[in-house]
Scaffold this motif. Structure first.
Motif, PDB file in Angstrom:
ATOM      1  N   LEU A 142     -43.314 -22.748  97.663  1.00  0.00           N
ATOM      2  CA  LEU A 142     -43.752 -21.856  96.591  1.00  0.00           C
ATOM      3  C   LEU A 142     -45.269 -21.849  96.427  1.00  0.00           C
ATOM      4  CD1 LEU A 142     -40.927 -22.682  94.039  1.00  0.00           C
ATOM      5  CD2 LEU A 142     -41.301 -20.477  95.157  1.00  0.00           C
ATOM      6  N   GLY A 183     -26.476 -18.735  95.104  1.00  0.00           N
ATOM      7  CA  GLY A 183     -27.138 -18.702  93.799  1.00  0.00           C
ATOM      8  C   GLY A 183     -27.616 -20.054  93.320  1.00  0.00           C
ATOM      9  N   HIS A 184     -27.403 -21.094  94.125  1.00  0.00           N
ATOM     10  CA  HIS A 184     -27.802 -22.452  93.743  1.00  0.00           C
ATOM     11  C   HIS A 184     -28.599 -23.077  94.878  1.00  0.00           C
ATOM     12  CE1 HIS A 184     -24.583 -21.629  90.892  1.00  0.00           C
ATOM     13  NE2 HIS A 184     -25.032 -22.614  90.151  1.00  0.00           N
ATOM     14  N   THR A 185     -29.849 -22.629  95.016  1.00  0.00           N
ATOM     15  CA  THR A 185     -30.713 -23.140  96.080  1.00  0.00           C
ATOM     16  C   THR A 185     -31.906 -23.876  95.482  1.00  0.00           C
ATOM     17  OG1 THR A 185     -32.103 -21.160  96.182  1.00  0.00           O
ATOM     18  CG2 THR A 185     -30.076 -21.155  97.515  1.00  0.00           C
ATOM     19  N   TYR A 186     -32.516 -24.729  96.292  1.00  0.00           N
ATOM     20  CA  TYR A 186     -33.676 -25.475  95.813  1.00  0.00           C
ATOM     21  C   TYR A 186     -34.829 -24.542  95.473  1.00  0.00           C
ATOM     22  CZ  TYR A 186     -31.541 -29.919  96.848  1.00  0.00           C
ATOM     23  OH  TYR A 186     -30.709 -30.992  96.831  1.00  0.00           O
ATOM     24  N   ARG A 187     -35.024 -23.530  96.275  1.00  0.00           N
ATOM     25  CA  ARG A 187     -36.146 -22.629  96.021  1.00  0.00           C
ATOM     26  C   ARG A 187     -35.979 -21.908  94.688  1.00  0.00           C
ATOM     27  NH1 ARG A 187     -40.095 -20.238  99.348  1.00  0.00           N
ATOM     28  NH2 ARG A 187     -40.982 -18.345  98.452  1.00  0.00           N
ATOM     29  N   SER A 188     -34.757 -21.362  94.438  1.00  0.00           N
ATOM     30  CA  SER A 188     -34.555 -20.624  93.188  1.00  0.00           C
ATOM     31  C   SER A 188     -34.603 -21.557  91.980  1.00  0.00           C
ATOM     32  CB  SER A 188     -33.224 -19.871  93.227  1.00  0.00           C
ATOM     33  OG  SER A 188     -32.134 -20.770  93.350  1.00  0.00           O
ATOM     34  N   ARG A 189     -34.023 -22.768  92.117  1.00  0.00           N
ATOM     35  CA  ARG A 189     -34.053 -23.693  90.988  1.00  0.00           C
ATOM     36  C   ARG A 189     -35.473 -24.164  90.705  1.00  0.00           C
ATOM     37  NH1 ARG A 189     -31.582 -29.750  90.961  1.00  0.00           N
ATOM     38  NH2 ARG A 189     -33.397 -29.998  92.312  1.00  0.00           N
ATOM     39  N   THR A 190     -36.230 -24.476  91.753  1.00  0.00           N
ATOM     40  CA  THR A 190     -37.594 -24.951  91.551  1.00  0.00           C
ATOM     41  C   THR A 190     -38.458 -23.854  90.948  1.00  0.00           C
ATOM     42  OG1 THR A 190     -37.331 -26.438  93.448  1.00  0.00           O
ATOM     43  CG2 THR A 190     -39.568 -26.038  92.675  1.00  0.00           C
ATOM     44  N   ALA A 191     -38.258 -22.612  91.390  1.00  0.00           N
ATOM     45  CA  ALA A 191     -39.002 -21.494  90.791  1.00  0.00           C
ATOM     46  C   ALA A 191     -38.673 -21.366  89.309  1.00  0.00           C
ATOM     47  CB  ALA A 191     -38.676 -20.202  91.533  1.00  0.00           C
ATOM     48  N   ALA A 192     -37.401 -21.561  88.952  1.00  0.00           N
ATOM     49  CA  ALA A 192     -37.011 -21.498  87.537  1.00  0.00           C
ATOM     50  C   ALA A 192     -37.644 -22.643  86.756  1.00  0.00           C
ATOM     51  CB  ALA A 192     -35.494 -21.544  87.421  1.00  0.00           C
ATOM     52  N   GLN A 203     -41.271 -21.765  86.189  1.00  0.00           N
ATOM     53  CA  GLN A 203     -41.370 -20.740  85.158  1.00  0.00           C
ATOM     54  C   GLN A 203     -41.199 -21.350  83.771  1.00  0.00           C
ATOM     55  OE1 GLN A 203     -42.331 -17.676  85.262  1.00  0.00           O
ATOM     56  NE2 GLN A 203     -41.958 -17.323  83.067  1.00  0.00           N
TER      57      GLN A 203
END
Length: 739
Positions: A30, A369-378, A381
């Protein structure tokens, strides 16, 4: 791009990757730079093969500089005595870790780094105040593992939760137990590297060379094989009762729990224990299986865990049969969740093999819907909403992790050398020549913060407020701190000239379009107080207008009331300070109508304010100001003879008074110079005695009952020898009350 120091509880090269390595990779992907600090050890070493191997590897790597392991990620391995936080060993560990971080700082030039820690004992090793913000990422109940110093870890974790700026947990039970300790508590369940494990679905994927010769359905488990969390007894009953199925186990045996004994399992013909395998090869093993298992016990540890393997299995497309632990309760639509009993597991496996239950597409969609990239971005944020991420882009000379680097930098030392002759010239009465020298050197080094600050001080001392302000703006653009402005705002002795001179100074600073909101806001606060001291009505009205603009901006920002920035950078604290200052200015102007309106707006704001939603230090230190502000609101309700509004104000004050006595605030309340709790108790008791019945206006108290509360608005303590000042204010309200 932020610099992040990630304090792990697992070494980077451990064969079983966990949250620590994956979060580091996701942060780097990221756009951030990550310094991964290998495990410091939360327990003492054991005399076994696993710990001996770790110690030898650490000795080989302990004296190395940071090694880059992938783009944006560097790893250091401090030489520490595992599990030692007290005494001589603890001091040596702190010294070693900080020396390691100092070396990394020199190599990587870390600027305003965040600390992202998984270690509950972090405060025993590091001073948290050196970091821009601290995030404690709690992924399990580590003290429930065998051999852990339970009491010490419990105390350290609770202490860290209170001191960290934010707390992320991966299991609902962790949030339930630790969340009340931290205003920035959030639940982010575990996730997986869906792309990596999705390789198991590639067509014509060959079996690994060590895959056993197998006929019939294959059940697979990948992970640490430890007796404290796997239900080995259940497996020892399940496997022999289903000889037509083959069970494959991949992972280290007894690494955390040395009492683990799988000899009974290994002796079964349909069980294969392959040991640990490289992370990169795991999809190939999953591709050969028919059903993935999570055969967990239900105990204190598993009730507080969220197994990463769950989504890894789903990403590989496999049906999953798992023990029904609390964290998986909402995943029953994509997996078979059953009690840890042989019959329950067998029945679920048979249904999975028969194609019953969720489809593969459902499983893959859930994993996606449960990936490290999406969770870390959340997560990032979330930190942005709390105001905890550094400004982007960082100032060119943003403070390094070790401030000694700034103090011993070439620019700072050369500036100090040049300031010596400047002071000599000033001593000789040659102020113009001294300033000419400063300007000459600044033309050669226009970004030298030390020289800029020296020239700014001299410009301000001769009343050149505009020139001084321009220099302060340049300093802010260079280092993102502007320490000289901080001193002017919060150290009265550093302000040049008389109060009238200071009013003119802060008039200029408050109008700056370049300074950040917290500096611009407090410039308007200080300017307004100087106008009150100067008894200047025009300046007071300008101050009120400026404060109202700040208040409007803060109220419009949905993140103001959940800001976790510390103390004077906290937006909620600025909001309360600006409200109180506006009320004080309107009191000085004797503008009763505007004061009544401002009091109503304050009550609305107080209802939105929740002390448990901001950091405990700021919430504690705000107590006096918000109580003073609400006292004025109560007085204005009295002035209007509005008994219900008086009761509403008093109700908010009582709510905030109770909140300030909460256990969370004990560590701060017991250290502050001012007795915030005592102040809240006193002013609420005084106003409670003034309450009157909504149905009987004749009970409205006399003016004298409000003198003491108003005195606490004006002064830090009850100065009854100044009671006449409070009476004059209250008497100025009387004509309106009688109309």
């Amino acid at each position: 791009m932020a610099d992040i120091v990630l304090l792990a509880t697992a070494d980077w090269d451990h064969p079983l990757w966990t949250n620590k390595q994956h979060v580091a990779c996701a942060l780097a992907e990221l756009g951030h730079r990550v310094l991964y600090v290998d495990s410091l050890g939360v327990r003492g070493p054991r005399v076994d093969r696993a710990d001996s191997g770790r110690i030898l590897r650490r000795l080989r790597r302990g004296l190395r500089l940071p090694r880059q392991v992938r783009p944006g990620v560097w790893v250091v391995s401090p030489l520490v005595i595992p599990g030692q936080t007290q005494g001589v060993a603890g001091r040596l560990n702190r010294w070693s870790l900080n020396l390691c971080l100092f070396a990394a700082d020199l190599v990587l030039d870390l600027r305003r780094p965040l600390l992202w820690t998984f270690n509950p004992q972090t405060r025993a090793y590091l001073r948290l105040g050196k970091f821009h913000a601290v995030i404690y990422h709690c992924v399990d109940r580590i003290q429930a593992q065998p051999g852990m110093p339970v009491a010490a870890l419990e105390a350290a974790e609770r202490d860290l939760c209170g001191a960290a700026n934010a707390l992320f947990t991966t299991a609902p039970q962790l949030l339930q137990s630790l969340g009340p300790l931290n205003a920035g508590s959030h639940y982010f369940g575990n996730v997986a590297d869906a792309d990596h494990f999705g390789q198991a679905l590639e067509p014509q994927r060959h079996a690994p060379v060590d895959w056993p010769t197998i006929q019939g359905p294959v059940m697979i488990f990948i992970g640490a094989i430890d007796a404290y969390k796997l239900d080995l007894t259940m497996l020892e009953r399940l496997a022999p009762s289903t000889p037509e199925w083959t069970y494959v186990f991949i992972g280290p045996v007894g690494e955390t729990d040395p009492t683990t004994d799988i000899s009974s399992l290994e002796g079964l013909p349909n069980v294969h224990v392959l040991g640990p395998r490289p992370y990169s090869t795991l999809p190939a093993y999953l591709a050969q299986a028919d059903v993935a298992l999570l055969p967990l016990q239900i105990n204190d540890y598993t009730r507080h865990m969220y197994p990463m393997k769950f989504f890894e299995y789903l990403a590989a497309g496999l049906p999953v049969v798992a023990t029904d632990i609390p964290s998986l309760a909402d995943q029953g639509d994509v997996a078979w969740l059953v009690p840890p009993e042989p019959m329950a597991f067998e029945q679920a496996i048979r249904k999975a093999l028969a194609g019953e239950g969720p489809s593969q597409n459902q499983r893959l969609e859930r994993a996606a819907g449960h990936t490290y990239r999406s969770r870390t971005a959340a997560m990032l944020q979330c930190l942005c909403q709390h105001g905890l991420m550094p400004e982007e882009p960082l100032a060119p000379q943003a403070p390094p992790y070790h401030h000694v680097r700034s103090q011993w930098s070439r620019a700072h030392l050369s500036a100090l050398g040049r300031l010596g002759p400047v002071r000599i010239l000033e001593t000789l009465g040659l102020a113009q020549a001294a300033e000419a020298c400063l300007r000459y050197w600044l033309r050669r080094e226009p970004g030298n913060v030390t020289l800029l600050a020296a020239l700014a001080q001299r410009r301000l001392s001769v009343g050149d407020n505009l020139g001084g302000c321009e220099l302060i703006e340049r300093i802010w653009a260079e280092d993102g701190e502007a320490e000289i402005l901080h001193q002017l705002l919060f150290r009265r002795g550093s302000r040049p000239g008389s109060k009238v001179d200071q009013l003119a100074l802060f008039d200029v600073l408050a109008a700056s379009p370049s300074l950040p909101l917290h500096y611009a806001g407090y410039c308007r606060v200080v300017r307004t107080y100087r106008a009150i001291d100067a008894k200047d009505p025009n300046a007071l009205r300008r101050g009120v207008v400026g404060l109202e603009a700040i208040l409007l901006e803060l109220e419009r920002d949905p993140d103001t009331y959940r800001c976790l920035k510390p103390n004077r950078e906290n937006r909620a604290k600025l909001l309360i300070s600006a409200q109180l200052t506006r009320l004080r200015a309107l009191m000085a102007l004797q503008d009763t109508a505007a004061l009544a309106q401002a009091s109503r707006e304050l009550l609305d704001s107080a209802r939105r304010y929740e002390p448990f939603a901001i950091d405990r230090n700021t919430a504690t230190r705000m107590t006096r100001n918000i109580m003073r502000s609400l006292t004025i609101a109560a007085v204005m309700a009295w002035q209007k003879a509005e008994a219900q509004r008086f009761a509403d104000v008093l109700g908010e004050m009582e709510r905030l008074r109770k909140a300030c006595h909460a256990d969370r605030f004990d560590p701060i309340a017991n250290k502050t110079q001012e007795d915030h709790r005592g102040f809240a108790d006193a002013v609420v008791a005084m106003l409670a005695a003034c309450r009157w019945s909504v149905t009987d206006p004749s009970q409205r108290p006399e003016l004298e009952c409000l003198v003491d509360p108003v005195l606490l608005v004006y002064f830090p303590d009850l100065r009854r020898n100044r009671a006449e000042k409070a009476r004059r204010f209250l008497q100025s309200l009387q004509p309106v009350a009688q109309s």
